[in-house]
Design a protein around this motif. Structure first.
Motif, PDB file in Angstrom:
ATOM      1  N   ASP B 161      -5.357 -67.656 -10.851  1.00 12.81           N
ATOM      2  CA  ASP B 161      -4.935 -66.343 -10.582  1.00 12.81           C
ATOM      3  C   ASP B 161      -4.682 -66.147  -9.149  1.00 12.81           C
ATOM      4  OD1 ASP B 161      -5.825 -64.080 -11.742  1.00 12.81           O
ATOM      5  OD2 ASP B 161      -7.802 -64.839 -11.592  1.00 12.81           O
ATOM      6  N   ASP B 162      -4.195 -67.708  -8.488  1.00 18.43           N
ATOM      7  CA  ASP B 162      -3.901 -67.660  -6.792  1.00 18.43           C
ATOM      8  C   ASP B 162      -3.040 -66.191  -6.679  1.00 18.43           C
ATOM      9  OD1 ASP B 162      -2.232 -68.784  -5.034  1.00 18.43           O
ATOM     10  OD2 ASP B 162      -2.231 -71.009  -5.709  1.00 18.43           O
ATOM     11  N   ILE B 163      -2.977 -66.298  -5.376  1.00 18.65           N
ATOM     12  CA  ILE B 163      -2.673 -65.001  -4.788  1.00 18.65           C
ATOM     13  C   ILE B 163      -1.018 -64.903  -4.538  1.00 18.65           C
ATOM     14  CG2 ILE B 163      -2.821 -63.071  -2.699  1.00 18.65           C
ATOM     15  CD1 ILE B 163      -6.003 -64.283  -3.271  1.00 18.65           C
ATOM     16  N   THR B 164      -0.655 -66.306  -4.553  1.00 17.78           N
ATOM     17  CA  THR B 164       0.675 -66.284  -3.751  1.00 17.78           C
ATOM     18  C   THR B 164       1.395 -66.900  -5.246  1.00 17.78           C
ATOM     19  OG1 THR B 164       0.036 -68.822  -3.449  1.00 17.78           O
ATOM     20  CG2 THR B 164      -0.591 -66.804  -1.061  1.00 17.78           C
ATOM     21  N   TYR B 165       1.020 -66.764  -5.934  1.00 20.14           N
ATOM     22  CA  TYR B 165       1.817 -67.093  -7.486  1.00 20.14           C
ATOM     23  C   TYR B 165       2.366 -66.052  -8.564  1.00 20.14           C
ATOM     24  CZ  TYR B 165       2.840 -70.478 -10.919  1.00 20.14           C
ATOM     25  OH  TYR B 165       3.753 -71.658 -12.237  1.00 20.14           O
ATOM     26  N   ASN B 183       1.946 -61.615 -12.879  1.00 23.72           N
ATOM     27  CA  ASN B 183       1.125 -61.930 -11.052  1.00 23.72           C
ATOM     28  C   ASN B 183      -0.564 -62.608 -12.093  1.00 23.72           C
ATOM     29  OD1 ASN B 183       0.341 -60.037 -11.884  1.00 23.72           O
ATOM     30  ND2 ASN B 183       0.716 -58.779 -10.094  1.00 23.72           N
ATOM     31  N   GLY B 184      -1.439 -62.287 -13.211  1.00 20.51           N
ATOM     32  CA  GLY B 184      -1.778 -63.032 -12.969  1.00 20.51           C
ATOM     33  C   GLY B 184      -2.851 -63.271 -14.443  1.00 20.51           C
ATOM     34  N   TYR B 185      -4.056 -63.663 -14.464  1.00 19.03           N
ATOM     35  CA  TYR B 185      -4.830 -64.080 -16.259  1.00 19.03           C
ATOM     36  C   TYR B 185      -5.792 -63.357 -16.366  1.00 19.03           C
ATOM     37  CZ  TYR B 185      -5.910 -66.053 -19.887  1.00 19.03           C
ATOM     38  OH  TYR B 185      -5.862 -67.610 -21.707  1.00 19.03           O
ATOM     39  N   ASN B 186      -5.852 -62.808 -17.075  1.00 22.03           N
ATOM     40  CA  ASN B 186      -7.136 -61.394 -17.717  1.00 22.03           C
ATOM     41  C   ASN B 186      -8.082 -62.261 -18.391  1.00 22.03           C
ATOM     42  OD1 ASN B 186      -8.939 -59.624 -18.389  1.00 22.03           O
ATOM     43  ND2 ASN B 186      -7.590 -57.904 -17.646  1.00 22.03           N
ATOM     44  N   GLN B 187      -9.159 -62.985 -17.715  1.00 24.58           N
ATOM     45  CA  GLN B 187      -9.690 -64.049 -18.190  1.00 24.58           C
ATOM     46  C   GLN B 187     -10.920 -63.177 -19.841  1.00 24.58           C
ATOM     47  OE1 GLN B 187     -10.484 -66.943 -17.447  1.00 24.58           O
ATOM     48  NE2 GLN B 187      -9.357 -67.069 -15.356  1.00 24.58           N
ATOM     49  N   LYS B 188     -10.770 -61.993 -19.279  1.00 25.42           N
ATOM     50  CA  LYS B 188     -11.460 -61.366 -20.608  1.00 25.42           C
ATOM     51  C   LYS B 188     -11.197 -61.162 -21.796  1.00 25.42           C
ATOM     52  CE  LYS B 188     -15.269 -59.279 -17.842  1.00 25.42           C
ATOM     53  NZ  LYS B 188     -15.650 -57.741 -16.899  1.00 25.42           N
ATOM     54  N   LEU B 192      -2.085 -62.567 -20.102  1.00 24.40           N
ATOM     55  CA  LEU B 192      -1.331 -62.503 -19.159  1.00 24.40           C
ATOM     56  C   LEU B 192      -1.212 -61.128 -18.345  1.00 24.40           C
ATOM     57  CD1 LEU B 192       1.386 -65.008 -19.803  1.00 24.40           C
ATOM     58  CD2 LEU B 192      -0.523 -65.350 -18.295  1.00 24.40           C
ATOM     59  N   THR B 193      -1.008 -61.004 -16.977  1.00 20.82           N
ATOM     60  CA  THR B 193      -0.682 -59.249 -16.672  1.00 20.82           C
ATOM     61  C   THR B 193       0.845 -59.332 -16.158  1.00 20.82           C
ATOM     62  OG1 THR B 193      -2.053 -60.056 -14.811  1.00 20.82           O
ATOM     63  CG2 THR B 193      -3.129 -58.850 -16.791  1.00 20.82           C
ATOM     64  N   VAL B 194       1.573 -58.585 -16.067  1.00 23.21           N
ATOM     65  CA  VAL B 194       2.925 -58.725 -15.473  1.00 23.21           C
ATOM     66  C   VAL B 194       2.270 -56.874 -15.050  1.00 23.21           C
ATOM     67  CG1 VAL B 194       5.113 -57.884 -15.949  1.00 23.21           C
ATOM     68  CG2 VAL B 194       4.251 -59.788 -17.813  1.00 23.21           C
ATOM     69  N   ASP B 232      -1.006 -47.863 -14.113  1.00 22.24           N
ATOM     70  CA  ASP B 232      -1.919 -48.558 -12.712  1.00 22.24           C
ATOM     71  C   ASP B 232      -2.832 -47.564 -11.768  1.00 22.24           C
ATOM     72  OD1 ASP B 232      -0.362 -47.222 -11.097  1.00 22.24           O
ATOM     73  OD2 ASP B 232       1.300 -49.338  -9.879  1.00 22.24           O
ATOM     74  N   ASN B 233      -3.685 -47.738 -11.309  1.00 25.24           N
ATOM     75  CA  ASN B 233      -4.859 -47.160 -10.790  1.00 25.24           C
ATOM     76  C   ASN B 233      -4.442 -45.940  -9.430  1.00 25.24           C
ATOM     77  OD1 ASN B 233      -6.525 -48.613 -11.290  1.00 25.24           O
ATOM     78  ND2 ASN B 233      -7.007 -49.773  -9.947  1.00 25.24           N
ATOM     79  N   TYR B 234      -2.996 -46.701  -9.395  1.00 26.35           N
ATOM     80  CA  TYR B 234      -2.431 -45.266  -7.936  1.00 26.35           C
ATOM     81  C   TYR B 234      -1.036 -44.454  -8.902  1.00 26.35           C
ATOM     82  CZ  TYR B 234      -4.069 -49.316  -5.611  1.00 26.35           C
ATOM     83  OH  TYR B 234      -4.418 -50.487  -4.660  1.00 26.35           O
ATOM     84  N   ASN B 235      -1.039 -44.389  -9.902  1.00 25.06           N
ATOM     85  CA  ASN B 235      -0.171 -43.878 -10.734  1.00 25.06           C
ATOM     86  C   ASN B 235       1.347 -44.527 -10.246  1.00 25.06           C
ATOM     87  OD1 ASN B 235      -0.151 -42.424 -13.073  1.00 25.06           O
ATOM     88  ND2 ASN B 235       0.280 -40.393 -12.098  1.00 25.06           N
ATOM     89  N   LEU B 236       1.683 -45.165 -10.725  1.00 24.97           N
ATOM     90  CA  LEU B 236       2.999 -45.441  -9.842  1.00 24.97           C
ATOM     91  C   LEU B 236       3.833 -46.657 -10.558  1.00 24.97           C
ATOM     92  CD1 LEU B 236       2.187 -46.385  -6.080  1.00 24.97           C
ATOM     93  CD2 LEU B 236       3.838 -44.570  -6.833  1.00 24.97           C
ATOM     94  N   GLY B 237       2.975 -47.781 -11.197  1.00 21.94           N
ATOM     95  CA  GLY B 237       4.234 -48.019 -12.153  1.00 21.94           C
ATOM     96  C   GLY B 237       2.962 -48.740 -13.272  1.00 21.94           C
ATOM     97  N   GLN B 238       3.987 -49.812 -14.029  1.00 19.99           N
ATOM     98  CA  GLN B 238       2.477 -49.878 -15.717  1.00 19.99           C
ATOM     99  C   GLN B 238       1.955 -51.186 -15.273  1.00 19.99           C
ATOM    100  OE1 GLN B 238       4.268 -49.620 -19.630  1.00 19.99           O
ATOM    101  NE2 GLN B 238       6.197 -48.647 -18.176  1.00 19.99           N
ATOM    102  N   ILE B 239       0.732 -51.785 -15.875  1.00 17.24           N
ATOM    103  CA  ILE B 239      -0.300 -52.967 -16.137  1.00 17.24           C
ATOM    104  C   ILE B 239       0.031 -53.269 -17.749  1.00 17.24           C
ATOM    105  CG2 ILE B 239      -1.797 -54.446 -15.963  1.00 17.24           C
ATOM    106  CD1 ILE B 239      -3.305 -52.530 -13.742  1.00 17.24           C
ATOM    107  N   VAL B 240       1.298 -54.641 -17.673  1.00 21.83           N
ATOM    108  CA  VAL B 240       1.635 -54.972 -19.107  1.00 21.83           C
ATOM    109  C   VAL B 240       0.671 -56.086 -19.411  1.00 21.83           C
ATOM    110  CG1 VAL B 240       3.227 -55.450 -21.351  1.00 21.83           C
ATOM    111  CG2 VAL B 240       3.680 -53.309 -18.364  1.00 21.83           C
ATOM    112  N   TYR B 241      -0.666 -56.498 -20.598  1.00 27.19           N
ATOM    113  CA  TYR B 241      -0.946 -57.592 -21.152  1.00 27.19           C
ATOM    114  C   TYR B 241      -0.110 -58.057 -22.305  1.00 27.19           C
ATOM    115  CZ  TYR B 241      -4.205 -55.131 -18.806  1.00 27.19           C
ATOM    116  OH  TYR B 241      -5.401 -55.037 -17.579  1.00 27.19           O
ATOM    117  N   ILE B 242       0.039 -59.714 -21.608  1.00 30.14           N
ATOM    118  CA  ILE B 242       1.046 -60.351 -23.098  1.00 30.14           C
ATOM    119  C   ILE B 242       0.172 -62.130 -23.379  1.00 30.14           C
ATOM    120  CG2 ILE B 242       2.789 -61.844 -22.536  1.00 30.14           C
ATOM    121  CD1 ILE B 242       3.988 -59.560 -21.220  1.00 30.14           C
TER     122      ILE B 242
END
Lengths: 160, 262
Positions: B161-165, B183-188, B192-194, B232-242
């Motif tokens: 979950d490192d912000i810079t990774y 850029n992240g991982y959903n623990q619940k 992986l999140t893209v 996403d929350n800003y209605n600009l792009g998508q959050i994809v779960y992998i």
């Protein structure tokens, strides 16, 4: 004896972490349990216990975390708490179990707080809680074993 | 009495400052090892190697299995290899997996995996490992090298979950490639999140996620498959779960990919 317990716990902790999956409720924090329990074996007149905890924390960082002094600091704080507990509160097996639970909680809280302050990873109370609840079983069992060993040693020492 | 109190306060303040500096140094040194750290790290890796040797001997997964599956991946049909060569010439691709040397390594430790999501492996600078190299298993990409000492290295996993990774990826659909950032991982959800995909791009469950080849990673290494996506929350792009191809709780042997020219 003290050095042996600490070294054994440190190494066993590393090996178990490698093979116990993260989702289980058996996450080991054996080094912290051992650090707390060996407190009565050190003299209260000098700072040898605090120094030992600093050295243990430094070794822990070098072996497992790659964070230069993070556990050195955390272990010093935990050792100070352990000393206060052993000087002011009653000692029994049940009390020791409660102290182990509190120590693990303080450790997780300290880790979470430091990571939150320095913005290393996103921290939430849920994550701290998860880590805390999933570490209890193994550490309480290990704590009971160590408690019995230490009491046996103290008993032998008294009779000699 | 007052003087004693003052002394105590000064002592406490000094200790607090010292602790803060020490912790700051610990986190600030997260990109490389100092010479001082390296010495201890190498000693630590030696101890870990001695410790895991007997334990590793009784576990079911052996390095042989890993190498074998890698060989299966690598041993592509001759004609396919020729085809790749031709395509490479046409597309002027200069970085495919065949242009990488492989270094097989054993995992030495993974303490603190919950917060840091790193593993320590038994190959270091003396084996040719450098920062930023891709680390794979037979299931696909698992992370990259973030710290190297003489005899060991640290691998930051994709679940970090490192912000810079961040890792540049491509989501391959039926009609086009969608470039995005892992850029992240959903623990619940254990997914992986893209992010950084236009919301107009249509993705469906089962689409393949591979490394894009940007940012120093080799191109085309399998990461996982799309499970779901949402705006996403800003209605600009998508959050994809992998869904990752790798079981991150069961990593004992890894392979490092190193560019042949390096």
């Amino acid at each position: 004896m003290k050095a042996l317990i600490l070294t054994f716990s440190l190494l066993l902790d590393g090996v178990l972490s490698l093979y116990i999956p993260e989702e289980t409720i058996f996450l080991p924090l054996l080094t912290i349990t051992a650090l707390f329990l060996i407190c009565p074996l050190y003299s209260t007149k000098n700072n040898s216990y605090i120094l030992a905890s600093a050295l243990l924390g430094f070794l822990y960082d070098q072996l497992y975390t790659s964070q230069l002094f993070l556990h050195t600091i955390i272990f010093i704080i935990l050792a100070t708490i352990a000393r206060i507990v052993y000087n002011n509160f009653p000692q029994s097996l049940l009390h020791t179990i409660i102290y182990i639970i509190i120590t693990i909680f303080i450790y997780e809280l300290l880790m979470g707080t430091l990571l939150y302050i320095f913005q290393i990873v996103p921290v939430s109370f849920n994550r701290i809680n998860y880590q805390f609840t999933h570490s209890l079983i193994t550490n309480i069992i290990y704590g009971i074993i160590l408690y019995k060993i230490i009491k046996l040693k103290e008993h032998k020492k008294k009779h000699n | 009495m007052k003087r004693k109190k003052e002394r105590k306060l000064i002592k406490f303040t000094l200790i607090l400052i010292l602790f803060t500096i020490a912790i700051y140094l610990s986190f600030a040194s997260s990109n490389s090892y100092s010479k001082f750290e390296e010495k201890f790290k190498d000693l630590g890796s030696l101890i870990s190697r001695l410790l895991i040797y007997p334990v590793g001997a009784v576990t079911t997964q052996s390095p042989g299995n890993q190498s074998e599956s890698y060989i299966i991946q690598k041993n592509i049909n001759k004609s396919l290899e020729q085809e790749i060569e031709e395509l490479k010439d046409v597309l002027k691709l200069n970085r495919t997996l065949t242009e990488y040397d492989v270094i097989n390594a054993t995992v030495l430790s993974r303490k603190g995996k919950y917060w840091f999501n790193t593993i320590t492996i038994d190959k270091g600078r003396k084996d040719g490992v450098v920062n930023g190299l891709a680390v794979i298993t037979n299931a696909g990409l698992i992370g990259k090298i973030t710290k190297v000492s003489q005899k060991s290295s640290e691998v930051k996993l994709l679940t970090s979950d490192d912000i810079t990774y961040k890792t540049s990826v491509v989501i391959r659909t039926n009609n086009k490639d969608n470039y995005a950032i892992l850029n992240g991982y959903n623990q619940k959800k254990n997914l992986l999140t893209v992010t950084a995909i236009d919301k107009s791009n249509s993705l469906s469950a089962g689409d393949t996620v591979l490394t894009s080849g940007l940012g120093g990673m080799p191109q085309g290494i399998y990461i996982g498959t799309v499970v779901s996506s949402k705006v996403d929350n800003y209605n600009l792009g998508q959050i994809v779960y992998i869904e990752p191809s790798q079981d991150y709780n069961n990593i004992h042997y890894v392979t490092i990919l190193k560019e042949k020219s390096k």
